[in-house]
Design a protein around this motif. Structure first.
Motif, PDB file in Angstrom:
ATOM      1  N   ALA A   1       0.445  -0.987   0.027  1.00  0.00           N
ATOM      2  CA  ALA A   1       0.350   0.122   0.095  1.00  0.00           C
ATOM      3  C   ALA A   1       0.967   0.896   0.152  1.00  0.00           C
ATOM      4  O   ALA A   1       0.482   2.488  -0.848  1.00  0.00           O
ATOM      5  N   THR A   2       2.146   1.238   0.514  1.00  0.00           N
ATOM      6  CA  THR A   2       2.514   2.428   1.280  1.00  0.00           C
ATOM      7  C   THR A   2       3.547   2.648  -0.449  1.00  0.00           C
ATOM      8  O   THR A   2       3.844   3.756  -0.994  1.00  0.00           O
ATOM      9  N   ASN A   3       3.692   1.948  -1.362  1.00  0.00           N
ATOM     10  CA  ASN A   3       4.452   1.674  -2.458  1.00  0.00           C
ATOM     11  C   ASN A   3       3.227   2.175  -3.489  1.00  0.00           C
ATOM     12  O   ASN A   3       3.950   2.929  -4.551  1.00  0.00           O
ATOM     13  N   GLY A   4       2.211   2.202  -4.066  1.00  0.00           N
ATOM     14  CA  GLY A   4       1.633   2.821  -4.590  1.00  0.00           C
ATOM     15  C   GLY A   4       0.752   3.669  -3.957  1.00  0.00           C
ATOM     16  O   GLY A   4       1.048   4.848  -5.654  1.00  0.00           O
ATOM     17  N   LYS A   5       1.227   4.030  -2.822  1.00  0.00           N
ATOM     18  CA  LYS A   5       0.928   5.658  -3.014  1.00  0.00           C
ATOM     19  C   LYS A   5       1.781   6.361  -3.462  1.00  0.00           C
ATOM     20  O   LYS A   5       1.796   7.468  -4.223  1.00  0.00           O
ATOM     21  N   THR A   6       3.331   6.264  -3.273  1.00  0.00           N
ATOM     22  CA  THR A   6       4.876   6.857  -3.205  1.00  0.00           C
ATOM     23  C   THR A   6       4.337   6.313  -5.137  1.00  0.00           C
ATOM     24  O   THR A   6       5.005   7.713  -5.582  1.00  0.00           O
ATOM     25  N   GLY A   7       3.563   5.523  -5.682  1.00  0.00           N
ATOM     26  CA  GLY A   7       3.948   5.988  -7.414  1.00  0.00           C
ATOM     27  C   GLY A   7       4.663   5.270  -7.373  1.00  0.00           C
ATOM     28  O   GLY A   7       5.345   4.815  -9.018  1.00  0.00           O
ATOM     29  N   LYS A   8       6.318   4.547  -6.744  1.00  0.00           N
ATOM     30  CA  LYS A   8       7.167   3.781  -6.966  1.00  0.00           C
ATOM     31  C   LYS A   8       6.912   2.357  -6.918  1.00  0.00           C
ATOM     32  O   LYS A   8       6.488   2.074  -5.301  1.00  0.00           O
ATOM     33  N   PRO A   9       7.272   1.699  -8.036  1.00  0.00           N
ATOM     34  CA  PRO A   9       7.684   0.672  -7.254  1.00  0.00           C
ATOM     35  C   PRO A   9       8.656  -0.396  -6.826  1.00  0.00           C
ATOM     36  O   PRO A   9       9.879   0.447  -6.506  1.00  0.00           O
ATOM     37  N   PRO A  10       8.096  -1.375  -6.275  1.00  0.00           N
ATOM     38  CA  PRO A  10       9.248  -2.313  -5.625  1.00  0.00           C
ATOM     39  C   PRO A  10      10.607  -2.338  -5.991  1.00  0.00           C
ATOM     40  O   PRO A  10      10.430  -1.977  -7.370  1.00  0.00           O
ATOM     41  N   CYS A  11      11.471  -2.751  -5.944  1.00  0.00           N
ATOM     42  CA  CYS A  11      12.803  -2.580  -6.314  1.00  0.00           C
ATOM     43  C   CYS A  11      13.029  -3.771  -7.417  1.00  0.00           C
ATOM     44  O   CYS A  11      13.259  -4.086  -8.570  1.00  0.00           O
ATOM     45  N   GLY A  12      12.124  -5.379  -7.649  1.00  0.00           N
ATOM     46  CA  GLY A  12      12.122  -6.150  -7.653  1.00  0.00           C
ATOM     47  C   GLY A  12      11.269  -6.061  -8.755  1.00  0.00           C
ATOM     48  O   GLY A  12      10.952  -7.479 -10.458  1.00  0.00           O
ATOM     49  N   ALA A  13      10.535  -5.469  -9.022  1.00  0.00           N
ATOM     50  CA  ALA A  13       9.414  -5.169  -9.957  1.00  0.00           C
ATOM     51  C   ALA A  13       9.756  -4.930 -11.259  1.00  0.00           C
ATOM     52  O   ALA A  13      10.501  -3.894 -11.792  1.00  0.00           O
ATOM     53  N   VAL A  14       8.580  -5.767 -12.534  1.00  0.00           N
ATOM     54  CA  VAL A  14       9.031  -4.807 -14.222  1.00  0.00           C
ATOM     55  C   VAL A  14       7.825  -4.454 -14.507  1.00  0.00           C
ATOM     56  O   VAL A  14       7.183  -4.815 -13.609  1.00  0.00           O
ATOM     57  N   LYS A  15       8.126  -3.446 -14.771  1.00  0.00           N
ATOM     58  CA  LYS A  15       6.750  -2.782 -15.755  1.00  0.00           C
ATOM     59  C   LYS A  15       6.207  -3.158 -17.002  1.00  0.00           C
ATOM     60  O   LYS A  15       6.804  -3.501 -17.730  1.00  0.00           O
ATOM     61  N   ARG A  16       5.076  -3.138 -16.810  1.00  0.00           N
ATOM     62  CA  ARG A  16       4.379  -3.931 -17.708  1.00  0.00           C
ATOM     63  C   ARG A  16       3.430  -2.414 -18.551  1.00  0.00           C
ATOM     64  O   ARG A  16       2.598  -1.839 -17.277  1.00  0.00           O
ATOM     65  N   SER A  17       2.994  -3.124 -19.574  1.00  0.00           N
ATOM     66  CA  SER A  17       1.983  -1.768 -20.230  1.00  0.00           C
ATOM     67  C   SER A  17       0.652  -2.755 -19.726  1.00  0.00           C
ATOM     68  O   SER A  17       0.477  -3.430 -19.765  1.00  0.00           O
ATOM     69  N   ILE A  18      -0.267  -1.221 -20.015  1.00  0.00           N
ATOM     70  CA  ILE A  18      -1.981  -1.653 -19.547  1.00  0.00           C
ATOM     71  C   ILE A  18      -2.515  -2.887 -21.400  1.00  0.00           C
ATOM     72  O   ILE A  18      -3.553  -3.346 -21.103  1.00  0.00           O
ATOM     73  N   ALA A  19      -2.103  -2.394 -22.371  1.00  0.00           N
ATOM     74  CA  ALA A  19      -2.688  -3.171 -23.234  1.00  0.00           C
ATOM     75  C   ALA A  19      -2.142  -4.174 -23.251  1.00  0.00           C
ATOM     76  O   ALA A  19      -2.768  -5.359 -23.695  1.00  0.00           O
ATOM     77  N   ASP A  20      -0.932  -5.007 -22.267  1.00  0.00           N
ATOM     78  CA  ASP A  20      -0.676  -6.032 -22.496  1.00  0.00           C
ATOM     79  C   ASP A  20      -1.425  -7.144 -21.445  1.00  0.00           C
ATOM     80  O   ASP A  20      -0.916  -8.609 -20.954  1.00  0.00           O
ATOM     81  N   SER A  21      -1.774  -6.348 -20.465  1.00  0.00           N
ATOM     82  CA  SER A  21      -2.827  -6.831 -19.363  1.00  0.00           C
ATOM     83  C   SER A  21      -3.923  -7.259 -19.354  1.00  0.00           C
ATOM     84  O   SER A  21      -4.548  -7.419 -21.044  1.00  0.00           O
ATOM     85  N   GLU A  22      -4.274  -8.645 -18.843  1.00  0.00           N
ATOM     86  CA  GLU A  22      -5.757  -9.081 -19.308  1.00  0.00           C
ATOM     87  C   GLU A  22      -6.722  -8.692 -18.711  1.00  0.00           C
ATOM     88  O   GLU A  22      -8.004  -9.366 -18.251  1.00  0.00           O
ATOM     89  N   GLU A  23      -7.056  -7.683 -18.455  1.00  0.00           N
ATOM     90  CA  GLU A  23      -8.083  -6.786 -17.906  1.00  0.00           C
ATOM     91  C   GLU A  23      -8.794  -6.810 -18.649  1.00  0.00           C
ATOM     92  O   GLU A  23      -8.413  -6.687 -20.029  1.00  0.00           O
ATOM     93  N   SER A  24     -10.593  -6.571 -18.120  1.00  0.00           N
ATOM     94  CA  SER A  24     -11.254  -6.084 -19.845  1.00  0.00           C
ATOM     95  C   SER A  24     -11.396  -4.911 -20.429  1.00  0.00           C
ATOM     96  O   SER A  24     -10.546  -3.950 -20.425  1.00  0.00           O
ATOM     97  N   GLU A  25     -11.854  -4.640 -21.798  1.00  0.00           N
ATOM     98  CA  GLU A  25     -11.579  -3.495 -22.951  1.00  0.00           C
ATOM     99  C   GLU A  25     -12.311  -2.083 -21.707  1.00  0.00           C
ATOM    100  O   GLU A  25     -11.698  -0.958 -21.832  1.00  0.00           O
ATOM    101  N   THR A  26     -13.530  -2.356 -21.629  1.00  0.00           N
ATOM    102  CA  THR A  26     -13.938  -1.822 -20.685  1.00  0.00           C
ATOM    103  C   THR A  26     -12.710  -0.130 -19.608  1.00  0.00           C
ATOM    104  O   THR A  26     -12.908   0.767 -19.238  1.00  0.00           O
ATOM    105  N   TYR A  27     -12.231  -1.021 -18.769  1.00  0.00           N
ATOM    106  CA  TYR A  27     -11.176  -1.148 -17.931  1.00  0.00           C
ATOM    107  C   TYR A  27     -10.235  -0.021 -18.719  1.00  0.00           C
ATOM    108  O   TYR A  27      -9.573   0.553 -17.820  1.00  0.00           O
TER     109      TYR A  27
END
Length: 302
Positions: free
Chosen positions: A248-274
């Motif tokens: 939660a604290t990482n989400g507030k600051t907007g900084k991903p954790p040290c070992g996290a990899v950036k992904r685009s929303i288009a490549d995610s498995e979310e719905s088209e409306t989202y």
């Protein structure tokens, strides 16, 4: 003028020869030293103090001298070595039971015995009138005759039981040789005290700086270590609770954790409306014809 009436002048009246040296009466000198204050020239009265050179003073006179060091006082040279009240010692004197003082001499027709003293030695009984050498101990202020210290050799005071050394014994109203020796001791004692003060200052600074360093960099004794086998179920639950807080604290600051990899929303498995809520979606992109001219309009006003 002169020599009228047949007077014949003598040689010593006409020729001036060398002046005779005035001899000081020893009895009067002893009375002045042992019965009067060196500063104020008043009769000694309790509390009586003595300096490191063995001179006697009234305590009131010493305090007045320290408060008002004016150049007009000719007797101030005798107490120039007294810098503070700590340089004098209050004496513990023993009264002489045979001394009557001015009680019986009210009419002035009685002979005053100058050899009779107000104080005596509490050990031997000698009178403190200058005929006998007297000393006092700088550590406790007790006064004795030198004969008592020689006959009863001890490293402890005869009256109060305080321990003393040879450096603490100071002769009262001693000779010139005694005064020179006491002056050397006084200078050495004061130099020793100055050196001790200088050595104490860096030690105090080190003791103040040490706790600050220990607070900033705690040692291994303060850090709690434990093996994973020794951890109980309560500690495991605490670990699982602390994990979502960190996310939660990482989400507030907007900084991903040290070992996290950036992904685009288009490549995610979310719905088209989202996905359509974000600017990176294809529906949010405008063509060149729909976009405004950069000179006349801003990018958002069309």
């Amino acid at each position: 003028m002169g020599c009228d009436g047949g007077t014949i002048p003598k040689r010593h009246e006409l020729v001036k020869g060398p002046k005779k040296v005035e001899k000081v009466d020893k009895d009067a000198e002893l009375v002045a030293q042992w019965n009067y204050c060196t500063l104020s020239q008043e009769i000694l009265r309790r509390p009586v103090v003595a300096c490191e050179l063995g001179r006697l003073y009234n305590k009131d006179a010493v305090i007045e001298f320290l408060l008002d060091k004016s150049a007009e006082k000719a007797l101030g040279k005798a107490a120039s070595h007294i810098k503070s009240i700590k340089n004098v010692t209050e004496l513990k004197l023993s009264d002489n039971p045979a001394w009557e003082g001015d009680k019986g001499n009210t009419k002035g027709d009685r002979h005053d015995d100058l050899q009779r003293a107000r104080f005596i030695c509490p050990v031997v009984g000698l009178e403190m009138n200058g005929r006998h050498r007297f000393c006092f101990l700088r550590c406790c202020g007790c006064v004795f005759s030198e004969r008592a210290l020689k006959e009863i050799k001890a490293e402890v005071c005869h009256t109060c039981g305080a321990a003393f050394q040879e450096d603490d014994i100071i002769v009262l109203n001693g000779t010139k040789e005694d005064v020179e020796m006491l002056k050397k001791r006084m200078e050495e004692r004061r130099l020793r005290a100055k050196l001790e003060k200088k050595t104490k200052k860096p030690k105090a600074a080190e003791s103040v700086s040490k706790p600050d360093v220990s607070e900033e960099c705690p040692g291994p004794s303060r850090v709690k270590t434990g093996k994973p086998e020794e951890l109980g179920p309560d500690s495991r639950e605490k670990k699982t609770i602390s994990a979502p807080r960190s996310t939660a604290t990482n989400g507030k600051t907007g900084k991903p954790p040290c070992g996290a990899v950036k992904r685009s929303i288009a490549d995610s498995e979310e719905s088209e409306t989202y996905k359509s809520l974000f600017t990176s979606h294809s529906s949010a992109k405008r063509s060149k014809e729909e976009s405004a001219h950069w000179v006349t309009h801003t990018s958002y006003c069309f």
